[in-house]
Design an enzyme around this catalytic site. Structure first.
Site, short mmCIF file in Angstrom:
data_model
loop_
_atom_site.label_atom_id
_atom_site.label_comp_id
_atom_site.label_asym_id
_atom_site.label_seq_id
_atom_site.Cartn_x
_atom_site.Cartn_y
_atom_site.Cartn_z
N CYS A 1 -35.01 106.62 44.88
CA CYS A 1 -35.15 107.96 44.30
C CYS A 1 -36.61 108.39 44.30
O CYS A 1 -36.91 109.57 44.48
CB CYS A 1 -34.58 107.97 42.89
SG CYS A 1 -35.25 106.66 41.87
N GLU B 1 -30.54 109.48 35.27
CA GLU B 1 -31.63 109.27 36.25
C GLU B 1 -31.08 109.66 37.60
O GLU B 1 -30.28 108.93 38.19
CB GLU B 1 -32.06 107.80 36.25
CG GLU B 1 -32.63 107.30 34.94
CD GLU B 1 -34.02 107.83 34.66
OE1 GLU B 1 -34.56 108.61 35.46
OE2 GLU B 1 -34.57 107.46 33.60
#
Ligand code: NAP
Length: 458
Positions: free
Chosen positions: A266, A232
């Site tokens: 993010c 990720e």
């Protein structure tokens, strides 16, 4: 980077930790491996009871944990409490749904393969190494740990070096709730020692949430070792606003999406792509709303935006802004480091960013928004996709044809229509392109670290 808690609001080192030596790491890997043997023979109701107890304990300890998070990485206390609450919800979600996600199923038409019946089932893989970032010190770990433990895997956590207290809290949480001793172990080690752990034959799989370079490194090691991996990584999510959008709601959501977690998520929206018909109105309102945010000490209940987590992080953010300014972009608000102690940076809006400027291509990890003007939906889509990243995205439109065009065309792991990107335990989460490989959360997430075993019966 030393393993230490340093308060981003003051820059003062609160506590340093000695890294675990090789013997200590070896013992912890062994404990996690032995705990796997015990855990895989337990059933779902047993694991669910332990997971519920861990969630209850975390909920009871919420204020202590939230304060630790604030001290280690500087997010506002109100958001830290929200992070802990989200972890509790995520743990309960997996306590309740893991059996259903992993029960397997009969396959149709078994006679085609000469069987009287055929089925698939999911089994745990073993001990999984999780390399995690500091930006959500608890949630990033829990969204891995809750499904992993419920599936019967055990975990080794290499957390970011600036959040050791959060890491040590997680080291004991699951064991205190009843899971077998060693089921989840924190390794206090620098990044340079991750490779040896990832290559250890007692480690079955790896996952990393963090930057693209770190992801490439772990991905290469996992590939060489033929171990499953989930990555990720970073994002530079587009937030598209078309002329039919509700501009006031879009602006309010844009501000939250750019500045939550001090702009260090993010999935914060980072590039705002706005149709020419509503561009001036959007920018005017956006600047006013960004300027109205309260930047201040993260323990203050009224604070909207706290400090950047590290001094280096603030320097890197400011360099991106400086490069854009030098090459002709306009800073509509913000753009200068705030004076005084701590690593504060103001909510910043930049227009006129063009290809060739670093801000066009790189991820701004802090409260810096770039706003682009586009003539039509085709230009909006091309700009949205003109990035190496592909984590998530948002589209604001009331036109169903336009909505379908973007949902179909955006190269990202998710599209949020008339909303902002958020991770939910119920929804798959992850990116494409350089934003990563694999999925976390939902049924897809828990199955990543399972052996999908096919059973054929004659
Ligand atoms: P980072 O430098 O990659 O650090 C993340 C973790 O990886 C830390 O534990 C770090 O340890 C470790 N690490 C760093 N380099 C490594 C290497 N070569 N090999 C093995 N481990 C390594 O990331 P960051 O700057 O702290 O975090 C920000 C980045 O994470 C942003 O790009 C953000 O978008 C991304 N992120 C992605 C997601 C997602 O779900 N997609 C979520 C959150 C953040 P040390 O602390 O000891 O260096």
């Amino acid at each position: 980077m030393p393993i230490a808690t340093t308060d981003p609001a003051t820059g003062i080192v609160i506590r340093e930790y000695s890294p675990h030596n090789n013997d200590e790491v070896d013992i912890k890997i062994d404990e996690a491996r032995r705990a796997f043997v015990a855990l895989k023979h337990t059933d779902f109701p047993k694991r669910a009871a332990w997971m519920h107890r861990a969630a209850d304990m975390l909920e009871a300890e919420s204020e202590h944990v939230a304060t630790t998070i604030v001290k280690e990485m500087g997010k506002p206390i109100t958001q830290a409490r929200g992070e802990v609450a989200k972890c509790v919800t995520g743990m309960r979600f997996y306590a309740e749904h893991s059996q259903e996600f992993l029960s397997g199923h009969e396959l149709p038409r078994p006679s085609v393969v000469g069987a009287s019946s055929a089925s698939v089932r999911y089994q745990p893989l073993g001990t999984v190494l999780a390399v995690m970032p500091w930006n959500y010190p608890l949630w990033q770990v829990i969204r891995f740990a809750a499904p992993a433990l419920m599936a019967g895997n055990t975990g080794l956590l290499k957390h970011a070096s600036n959040v050791p207290q959060s890491a040590l809290y997680l080291d004991s949480l699951f064991e205190r709730a009843g899971f077998p001793a060693g089921c989840f172990r924190t390794l206090l080690i620098p990044a340079s020692r991750v490779e040896a752990v990832a290559r250890d034959s007692r480690v079955a799989a790896v996952t990393l949430t963090g930057s693209e370079p770190a992801g490439r490194s772990i991905g290469a090691i996992a590939g060489a070792e033929l171990k499953p991996s989930v990555l990720e990584l970073g994002g530079s999510d587009p937030f598209i606003v078309m002329s039919s959008a509700d501009i006031s709601r879009a602006v309010a959501t844009a501000v939250t999406s750019r500045t939550s977690n001090n702009g260090q998520a993010c999935i914060n929206a980072k590039r705002f792509i706005v149709h020419a018909d509503v561009y001036d109105s959007f920018v005017d309102k956006f600047v006013v709303a960004m300027e109205s945010l309260k930047v201040g000490p993260p323990m203050d209940e009224e604070t909207d935006v706290g400090p950047i987590a590290t001094s280096t992080g603030r320097d890197e953010l400011h360099q991106l802004v400086g490069d854009a300014r030098k090459h002709g972009a306009k800073v509509a608000t913000g753009g200068e480091k705030l004076e005084g102690g701590g690593w504060y940076y103001p909510p910043t809006v930049i227009t006129g960013v063009t290809k060739g400027m670093r801000l066009y291509a790189e991820e701004a990890f802090g409260p810096v928004a770039t706003v682009f003007r586009v003539a039509d939906r085709q230009e909006a889509l091309e700009l949205a996709n003109d990035t190496t990243f592909g984590l998530s995205s948002a589209v604001w439109t009331q036109d169903s044809a336009e909505e379908a065009f973007f949902v179909d065309g955006i190269e990202a792991g998710a599209v949020f229509v008339n909303g902002m990107s958020v991770s939910y335990p119920e929804l798959p989460f992850g990116g494409v392109k350089d934003s990563g490989i694999g999925r976390e959360l939902s049924a897809e997430g828990i199955r990543e670290f399972c052996n999908l075993k096919t059973v054929w019966r004659g």
